[in-house]
Enzyme design. Structure first.
Site, short mmCIF file in Angstrom:
data_model
loop_
_atom_site.label_atom_id
_atom_site.label_comp_id
_atom_site.label_asym_id
_atom_site.label_seq_id
_atom_site.Cartn_x
_atom_site.Cartn_y
_atom_site.Cartn_z
N ARG A 165 0.73 -1.32 0.13
CA ARG A 165 0.01 0.08 -0.02
C ARG A 165 0.76 1.36 -0.08
NH1 ARG A 165 -3.00 -3.86 -0.94
NH2 ARG A 165 -4.79 -4.28 0.48
N SER A 238 -10.63 -0.07 3.61
CA SER A 238 -10.05 -0.31 4.94
C SER A 238 -9.25 0.96 5.23
CB SER A 238 -8.53 -1.29 4.62
OG SER A 238 -9.26 -2.47 3.98
N GLU A 335 -4.49 4.25 6.28
CA GLU A 335 -4.30 3.75 4.95
C GLU A 335 -4.91 5.14 4.02
OE1 GLU A 335 -4.92 -0.23 3.25
OE2 GLU A 335 -6.05 0.80 1.67
P1 FAD Z 1 -8.55 9.25 -4.47
O1 FAD Z 1 -9.31 8.62 -3.38
O2 FAD Z 1 -9.31 10.33 -5.24
O3 FAD Z 1 -6.93 9.69 -3.97
C1 FAD Z 1 -6.36 8.93 -3.54
C2 FAD Z 1 -4.69 9.42 -3.41
O4 FAD Z 1 -4.18 9.30 -4.61
C3 FAD Z 1 -4.72 11.17 -3.10
O5 FAD Z 1 -3.62 11.15 -2.57
C4 FAD Z 1 -4.81 11.68 -4.35
O6 FAD Z 1 -4.14 12.84 -4.53
C5 FAD Z 1 -4.07 10.53 -5.23
N1 FAD Z 1 -4.12 10.67 -6.70
C6 FAD Z 1 -5.53 10.32 -7.09
N2 FAD Z 1 -5.43 10.35 -8.42
C7 FAD Z 1 -4.04 10.72 -8.83
C8 FAD Z 1 -3.48 11.13 -9.92
N3 FAD Z 1 -3.99 11.11 -11.22
N4 FAD Z 1 -2.26 11.65 -10.02
C9 FAD Z 1 -1.47 12.03 -8.67
N5 FAD Z 1 -2.14 11.45 -7.54
C10 FAD Z 1 -3.30 11.05 -7.65
N6 FAD Z 1 -7.77 -0.23 -2.17
C11 FAD Z 1 -6.93 -1.06 -2.28
O7 FAD Z 1 -5.74 -1.18 -2.48
N7 FAD Z 1 -7.67 -2.55 -2.31
C12 FAD Z 1 -9.06 -2.59 -2.45
O8 FAD Z 1 -9.20 -3.99 -2.36
C13 FAD Z 1 -9.67 -1.66 -2.13
N8 FAD Z 1 -11.13 -1.78 -1.70
C14 FAD Z 1 -11.88 -0.60 -1.65
C15 FAD Z 1 -13.11 -1.04 -1.20
C16 FAD Z 1 -14.23 0.07 -1.18
C17 FAD Z 1 -15.45 -0.08 -0.75
C18 FAD Z 1 -13.66 1.56 -1.05
C19 FAD Z 1 -14.30 2.54 -0.81
C20 FAD Z 1 -12.28 1.77 -1.22
C21 FAD Z 1 -11.31 0.43 -1.61
N9 FAD Z 1 -9.83 0.83 -1.57
C22 FAD Z 1 -9.13 -0.33 -1.98
C23 FAD Z 1 -9.37 1.90 -1.74
C24 FAD Z 1 -9.36 2.56 -3.00
O9 FAD Z 1 -10.51 2.39 -3.64
C25 FAD Z 1 -7.93 2.91 -3.70
O10 FAD Z 1 -7.13 3.45 -2.84
C26 FAD Z 1 -8.18 3.70 -4.92
O11 FAD Z 1 -7.12 3.36 -5.88
C27 FAD Z 1 -8.41 5.23 -4.81
O12 FAD Z 1 -8.76 5.58 -6.04
P2 FAD Z 1 -9.13 7.06 -6.20
O13 FAD Z 1 -9.33 7.38 -7.61
O14 FAD Z 1 -10.54 7.19 -5.43
O15 FAD Z 1 -8.20 8.04 -5.34
P1 NAP Z 2 -9.90 -11.17 4.17
O1 NAP Z 2 -9.91 -12.14 3.16
O2 NAP Z 2 -11.03 -11.38 5.05
O3 NAP Z 2 -8.53 -11.35 4.97
C1 NAP Z 2 -8.45 -10.46 6.11
C2 NAP Z 2 -7.21 -9.72 6.12
O4 NAP Z 2 -6.02 -10.87 6.34
C3 NAP Z 2 -6.74 -8.98 4.78
O5 NAP Z 2 -6.72 -7.77 5.26
C4 NAP Z 2 -5.46 -9.81 3.97
O6 NAP Z 2 -4.57 -8.91 3.94
C5 NAP Z 2 -5.05 -10.83 5.16
N1 NAP Z 2 -5.05 -12.25 4.28
C6 NAP Z 2 -5.94 -12.89 4.04
N2 NAP Z 2 -5.71 -13.88 3.63
C7 NAP Z 2 -4.36 -13.86 3.21
C8 NAP Z 2 -3.27 -14.49 2.42
N3 NAP Z 2 -3.51 -15.71 2.14
N4 NAP Z 2 -1.98 -14.15 2.65
C9 NAP Z 2 -1.65 -12.92 3.00
N5 NAP Z 2 -2.68 -11.93 3.77
C10 NAP Z 2 -3.83 -12.64 3.63
O7 NAP Z 2 -10.10 -9.71 3.65
P2 NAP Z 2 -11.04 -8.71 2.94
O8 NAP Z 2 -11.48 -7.78 4.05
O9 NAP Z 2 -12.29 -9.88 2.37
O10 NAP Z 2 -10.64 -8.15 1.83
C11 NAP Z 2 -9.89 -9.19 0.50
C12 NAP Z 2 -9.08 -8.60 0.09
O11 NAP Z 2 -9.74 -7.35 -0.62
C13 NAP Z 2 -7.78 -8.35 0.83
O12 NAP Z 2 -6.96 -8.42 -0.14
C14 NAP Z 2 -7.95 -6.81 1.02
O13 NAP Z 2 -6.60 -6.25 1.06
C15 NAP Z 2 -8.80 -6.31 -0.17
N6 NAP Z 2 -9.66 -4.91 0.07
C16 NAP Z 2 -8.69 -3.83 0.48
C17 NAP Z 2 -9.45 -2.68 0.90
C18 NAP Z 2 -8.81 -1.70 0.94
O14 NAP Z 2 -9.60 -0.46 1.15
N7 NAP Z 2 -7.56 -1.51 1.00
C19 NAP Z 2 -10.87 -2.85 1.09
C20 NAP Z 2 -11.43 -4.11 0.72
C21 NAP Z 2 -10.91 -5.12 0.52
P3 NAP Z 2 -4.30 -7.83 2.70
O15 NAP Z 2 -5.21 -6.78 2.89
O16 NAP Z 2 -2.76 -7.46 2.80
O17 NAP Z 2 -4.40 -8.68 1.34
#
Ligand code: FAD
Ligand code: NAP
Length: 339
Positions: A165, A238, A335
């Site tokens: 991340r 998250s 995050e």
């Molecule tokens: P924004 O929220 O608008 O911006 C995020 C950051 O990036 C800010 O600092 C912004 O300035 C910068 N930024 C955005 N666009 C640019 C650009 N073009 N140039 C330079 N900087 C920029 N994240 C995960 O990693 N894995 C997941 O599974 C995941 N699941 C999610 C589920 C839900 C329901 C939600 C609401 C969020 C989730 N996220 C997840 C977080 C989010 O979706 C990601 O981080 C996504 O990449 C953010 O994109 P955005 O366009 O909305 O960015």
């Molecule tokens: P999950 O599968 O219930 O797992 C809970 C946590 O345990 C996750 O955060 C994941 O870490 C870790 N994990 C589970 N299995 C793993 C494996 N085999 N190896 C390493 N790490 C493991 O999580 P969930 O909430 O349903 O999400 C599923 C996936 O979507 C995850 O990868 C999660 O990161 C991603 N997600 C991200 C966001 C976001 O906003 N960043 C939001 C929703 C879902 P990791 O997160 O490091 O994978």
């Protein structure tokens, strides 16, 4: 195309649904628009930031300055040798539209990242990840405008300093560049990655097994069953990163909490803990503080229960982090970008 709006409500522009405002919103469709935008003293001389889909930002107050929003949405194959293809997408493409496009074109690599909100331009910023795949696994290069030099730069994926991340865009280049397009290396050869939780079982339960379409369908279904849709309940995914701790710390905690999930982590002698589990064990799952809540199905997700301010969400986050620190001695790092 450049479109400028003044004194704009951000409520529909962030997935937490925080009712903040910004002084100026400038939408642009082309990287070539940026020199003209940054030539305006009211923009270059003031506070500015890039807004994508607002799915990873918490507004704790009004944004006094300019938000730049890329809206270019072109996707094109740059090269294709029948084994690998490089696909270029503009920053304003919705991430999940991009994933759907790759699946529709028979290209492997992005399918596990289905149904993540936000834009292509933001994907490299926090190196989005899910189900064992991260953006870094497929990013070929990132095109950006450097506001300091006034030049366009293309950074190869290997130079983006990607981590869990994390990337150079959250550190050295933070507040300096506007990402305008990202190119991805995708595979024409099947390469399913199913070793994560119940993904394999969900995919194999579908007719024809591990096809691109089935993996996308399964990921979307699992996510829908576990995570709140921002259109129904404001959230930013998250709120905290999973903490990565020294192995000795993880082992000490495991001795006290034998059912605590522990995962491998990149780096010598480090382990990843599940922040959601730690928060749940502090009794926060499904609880609330004012109009800010901890989601009942996934404790890592903080939600806007209706009309919460950014400060209310932040107060909840601070309380949750303090309880995790007190009970487990583990620091939770945010995050979500707190603005
Ligand atoms: P924004 O929220 O608008 O911006 C995020 C950051 O990036 C800010 O600092 C912004 O300035 C910068 N930024 C955005 N666009 C640019 C650009 N073009 N140039 C330079 N900087 C920029 N994240 C995960 O990693 N894995 C997941 O599974 C995941 N699941 C999610 C589920 C839900 C329901 C939600 C609401 C969020 C989730 N996220 C997840 C977080 C989010 O979706 C990601 O981080 C996504 O990449 C953010 O994109 P955005 O366009 O909305 O960015
Ligand atoms: P999950 O599968 O219930 O797992 C809970 C946590 O345990 C996750 O955060 C994941 O870490 C870790 N994990 C589970 N299995 C793993 C494996 N085999 N190896 C390493 N790490 C493991 O999580 P969930 O909430 O349903 O999400 C599923 C996936 O979507 C995850 O990868 C999660 O990161 C991603 N997600 C991200 C966001 C976001 O906003 N960043 C939001 C929703 C879902 P990791 O997160 O490091 O994978």
């Amino acid at each position: 195309m450049i479109d400028e709006y003044k004194d704009v409500s951000l409520r529909a522009l962030n997935t937490l649904g925080i009712d903040a405002r910004c002084g100026r919103l400038v939408e642009f469709s082309d990287a070539g628009d940026l020199p003209e935008i940054f030539a305006r003293p009211e923009i270059a001389g003031g506070r500015w930031a890039v807004l994508g889909g607002g799915s990873n930002i918490l507004f704790t107050g009004d944004f006094c300055g300019t938000l730049l929003r890329p809206v270019g949405r072109a996707i094109a194959i740059v090269s294709d040798d029948g084994v690998q293809a490089v696909v270029r997408a503009e920053a304003g493409v919705a991430w999940d539209d991009f994933v759907a496009w790759t699946v529709g074109h028979g290209l492997w690599g992005a399918e596990n990242l289905s149904h993540i909100p936000g834009t292509v331009g933001a994907a490299p910023v926090q190196n989005i990840g899910a189900y064992g795949v991260e953006a870094k696994d497929i990013v070929h290069s990132v095109e950006m405008y450097d506001a300091v030099t006034g030049k366009m730069v293309t950074l190869p994926g290997g130079h983006c300093d990607f981590g869990y991340r994390d990337s150079v865009f959250k550190r050295l280049l933070k507040g300096r560049v506007v990402i305008t397009a990202v190119s991805f290396t995708l595979s024409r050869k099947a390469r399913p990655q199913l070793d994560y939780g119940d993904l394999r079982a969900s995919v194999e339960a579908l007719n024809y097994g591990a096809t691109l379409e089935n993996i996308r369908t399964a990921v979307v279904a699992i996510r829908r069953s576990k995570l709140p849709e921002p259109s129904e309940m404001g959230n930013a995914g998250s709120f905290f990163k999973n903490p990565v701790v020294p192995t000795a710390v993880a082992e000490k905690l495991l001795a006290a909490y034998p059912d605590m999930p522990v995962y491998p982590a990149v780096g010598d002698d480090r382990r990843k803990l599940a922040a959601g589990w730690l928060i749940d064990r502090c009794g926060w799952k499904g609880r609330s503080l004012g109009r800010a809540g901890v989601h009942a199905r996934q404790a890592l997700v903080l939600v806007n229960l209706g009309g919460a301010t950014g400060r209310e969400i932040l107060a909840l986050a601070e309380q949750v982090a303090a309880d995790v620190r007190a009970k487990f001695g583990v620091e939770l790092e945010t995050e979500v970008n707190v603005w």
